[in-house]
Design a protein around this motif. Structure first.
Motif, PDB file in Angstrom:
ATOM      1  N   HIS A   1       6.094  10.508  -6.489  1.00 42.04           N
ATOM      2  CA  HIS A   1       6.807   9.965  -5.325  1.00 42.04           C
ATOM      3  C   HIS A   1       8.288   9.676  -5.589  1.00 42.04           C
ATOM      4  CE1 HIS A   1       2.903   9.701  -3.458  1.00 42.04           C
ATOM      5  NE2 HIS A   1       2.483   8.939  -4.458  1.00 42.04           N
ATOM      6  N   SER A   2       8.814  10.073  -6.745  1.00 44.54           N
ATOM      7  CA  SER A   2      10.233   9.789  -7.003  1.00 44.54           C
ATOM      8  C   SER A   2      11.166  10.496  -6.017  1.00 44.54           C
ATOM      9  CB  SER A   2      10.623  10.091  -8.444  1.00 44.54           C
ATOM     10  OG  SER A   2      10.605  11.463  -8.708  1.00 44.54           O
ATOM     11  N   PRO A   3      10.865  11.732  -5.533  1.00 41.30           N
ATOM     12  CA  PRO A   3      11.764  12.315  -4.533  1.00 41.30           C
ATOM     13  C   PRO A   3      11.844  11.471  -3.254  1.00 41.30           C
ATOM     14  CG  PRO A   3      10.387  14.026  -5.485  1.00 41.30           C
ATOM     15  CD  PRO A   3       9.849  12.698  -5.965  1.00 41.30           C
TER      16      PRO A   3
ATOM     17  N   ASN B   1       0.816  -1.216   0.000  1.00 37.08           N
ATOM     18  CA  ASN B   1       0.000   0.000   0.000  1.00 37.08           C
ATOM     19  C   ASN B   1       0.853   1.272   0.000  1.00 37.08           C
ATOM     20  OD1 ASN B   1      -2.479  -1.453   0.177  1.00 37.08           O
ATOM     21  ND2 ASN B   1      -2.024  -1.828   2.326  1.00 37.08           N
ATOM     22  N   ASP B   2       2.117   1.138   0.256  1.00 41.23           N
ATOM     23  CA  ASP B   2       3.019   2.291   0.264  1.00 41.23           C
ATOM     24  C   ASP B   2       3.333   2.676  -1.175  1.00 41.23           C
ATOM     25  OD1 ASP B   2       5.486   3.885   0.381  1.00 41.23           O
ATOM     26  OD2 ASP B   2       5.613   3.241   2.468  1.00 41.23           O
ATOM     27  N   PRO B   3       3.278   3.975  -1.512  1.00 39.02           N
ATOM     28  CA  PRO B   3       3.596   4.377  -2.891  1.00 39.02           C
ATOM     29  C   PRO B   3       4.987   3.936  -3.342  1.00 39.02           C
ATOM     30  CG  PRO B   3       2.799   6.250  -1.609  1.00 39.02           C
ATOM     31  CD  PRO B   3       2.912   5.089  -0.675  1.00 39.02           C
ATOM     32  N   ILE B   4       5.898   3.728  -2.426  1.00 40.51           N
ATOM     33  CA  ILE B   4       7.264   3.322  -2.756  1.00 40.51           C
ATOM     34  C   ILE B   4       7.295   1.875  -3.244  1.00 40.51           C
ATOM     35  CG2 ILE B   4       9.610   3.051  -1.817  1.00 40.51           C
ATOM     36  CD1 ILE B   4       8.464   5.975  -2.205  1.00 40.51           C
ATOM     37  N   TYR B   5       6.286   1.089  -2.883  1.00 42.41           N
ATOM     38  CA  TYR B   5       6.250  -0.309  -3.311  1.00 42.41           C
ATOM     39  C   TYR B   5       6.290  -0.437  -4.836  1.00 42.41           C
ATOM     40  CZ  TYR B   5       5.068  -5.242  -3.451  1.00 42.41           C
ATOM     41  OH  TYR B   5       5.105  -6.596  -3.664  1.00 42.41           O
TER      42      TYR B   5
ATOM     43  N   GLN C   1       1.961  -7.200  11.480  1.00 41.23           N
ATOM     44  CA  GLN C   1       1.929  -6.317  10.307  1.00 41.23           C
ATOM     45  C   GLN C   1       1.662  -7.124   9.035  1.00 41.23           C
ATOM     46  OE1 GLN C   1       2.515  -3.050  11.281  1.00 41.23           O
ATOM     47  NE2 GLN C   1       1.832  -2.349   9.305  1.00 41.23           N
ATOM     48  N   SER C   2       2.234  -8.325   8.952  1.00 42.75           N
ATOM     49  CA  SER C   2       2.080  -9.139   7.735  1.00 42.75           C
ATOM     50  C   SER C   2       0.654  -9.614   7.530  1.00 42.75           C
ATOM     51  CB  SER C   2       3.034 -10.339   7.754  1.00 42.75           C
ATOM     52  OG  SER C   2       2.581 -11.327   8.645  1.00 42.75           O
ATOM     53  N   ASN C   3      -0.142  -9.597   8.587  1.00 45.37           N
ATOM     54  CA  ASN C   3      -1.545 -10.013   8.472  1.00 45.37           C
ATOM     55  C   ASN C   3      -2.457  -8.888   7.992  1.00 45.37           C
ATOM     56  OD1 ASN C   3      -1.187 -12.710   9.224  1.00 45.37           O
ATOM     57  ND2 ASN C   3      -1.144 -12.143  11.380  1.00 45.37           N
ATOM     58  N   LEU C   4      -1.933  -7.674   7.939  1.00 42.83           N
ATOM     59  CA  LEU C   4      -2.720  -6.554   7.440  1.00 42.83           C
ATOM     60  C   LEU C   4      -2.728  -6.587   5.918  1.00 42.83           C
ATOM     61  CD1 LEU C   4      -1.398  -3.722   9.780  1.00 42.83           C
ATOM     62  CD2 LEU C   4      -3.500  -5.048  10.037  1.00 42.83           C
ATOM     63  N   GLU C   5      -3.783  -6.053   5.343  1.00 45.52           N
ATOM     64  CA  GLU C   5      -3.880  -6.035   3.882  1.00 45.52           C
ATOM     65  C   GLU C   5      -2.713  -5.259   3.278  1.00 45.52           C
ATOM     66  OE1 GLU C   5      -6.845  -4.414   0.433  1.00 45.52           O
ATOM     67  OE2 GLU C   5      -7.722  -4.964   2.349  1.00 45.52           O
ATOM     68  N   GLY C   6      -2.073  -5.876   2.304  1.00 46.41           N
ATOM     69  CA  GLY C   6      -0.984  -5.226   1.592  1.00 46.41           C
ATOM     70  C   GLY C   6       0.403  -5.512   2.138  1.00 46.41           C
ATOM     71  N   TRP C   7       0.490  -6.255   3.220  1.00 41.74           N
ATOM     72  CA  TRP C   7       1.793  -6.508   3.843  1.00 41.74           C
ATOM     73  C   TRP C   7       2.276  -7.944   3.633  1.00 41.74           C
ATOM     74  CZ3 TRP C   7       5.151  -3.190   6.199  1.00 41.74           C
ATOM     75  CH2 TRP C   7       4.687  -1.883   6.410  1.00 41.74           C
TER      76      TRP C   7
END
Length: 177
Positions: free
Chosen positions: A56-58, A35-39, A137-143
């Motif tokens: 998000h490139s910066p 879910n992080d834009p950096i992903y 954290q890994s059980n949350l959506e997107g992790w």
């Protein structure tokens, strides 16, 4: 690690093929949060010009600088000893944890950009808390990418390499300097 084949590998942004004479960015696979834009950048290969124009490139560049800076330190978070082939005994016993989370108030934040020598993992007093945080954290959506990191942390130690191989690795690294 990204595999780049000139004329065949495509830019993740424009989908055009990358050529030898072009400036490219091969972004390391360092983000665990889908879910992080950096992903989007994580593990991707880009024309430098496409990368620099992307949303998000910066932030991605700042994370890349941090990853590069921290990767060079190679000090085990647990033992505070250098990460060397002599200390880890096998490359699979070295785990580099890149960018976990941007929220400075999150409990996982202090584990951004750390090196772990698995030989010290069982003696680490914070091991169970760290694994509990990762699993929650890994059980949350997107992790779900965190599950691979957890698997590596929980896997048995790799057997020590033959000392002759370690010597050859060290000779190779010395020549690269």
């Amino acid at each position: 690690m990204a595999l780049i084949i000139s004329g065949k590998t495509t830019c993740k942004i424009c989908n055009k093929r990358l050529c030898e004479q072009e400036s490219i960015i091969a972004y390391p696979d360092v983000c665990y949060n889908e879910n992080d834009p950096i992903y989007f950048f994580s593990g991707g290969i880009f024309h430098e010009s496409c990368f620099m124009k992307a949303d998000h490139s910066p932030i991605a560049m700042n994370i890349l600088r941090m990853v590069d800076r921290e990767a060079e330190k190679k000090i085990c978070y647990i033992s505070k000893t250098p990460i060397t082939i002599e200390n880890v005994k096998h490359p699979d016993n070295h785990i580099y944890i890149g960018y976990l989370i941007s929220d400075r108030d999150a409990p996982l934040y202090k584990y951004n950009y750390i090196h772990v020598n698995k030989r010290y993992l069982d003696s680490w007093k914070g091991k169970n808390d760290f694994l509990h945080l990762l699993k929650a954290q890994s059980n949350l959506e997107g992790w779900s990418p965190l599950k691979l990191l957890i698997k590596r942390l929980e896997s048995p130690l790799a057997p020590p390499l033959d000392p002759k191989i370690i010597e050859r690795v060290n000779q190779y690294l010395e020549r690269k300097k």
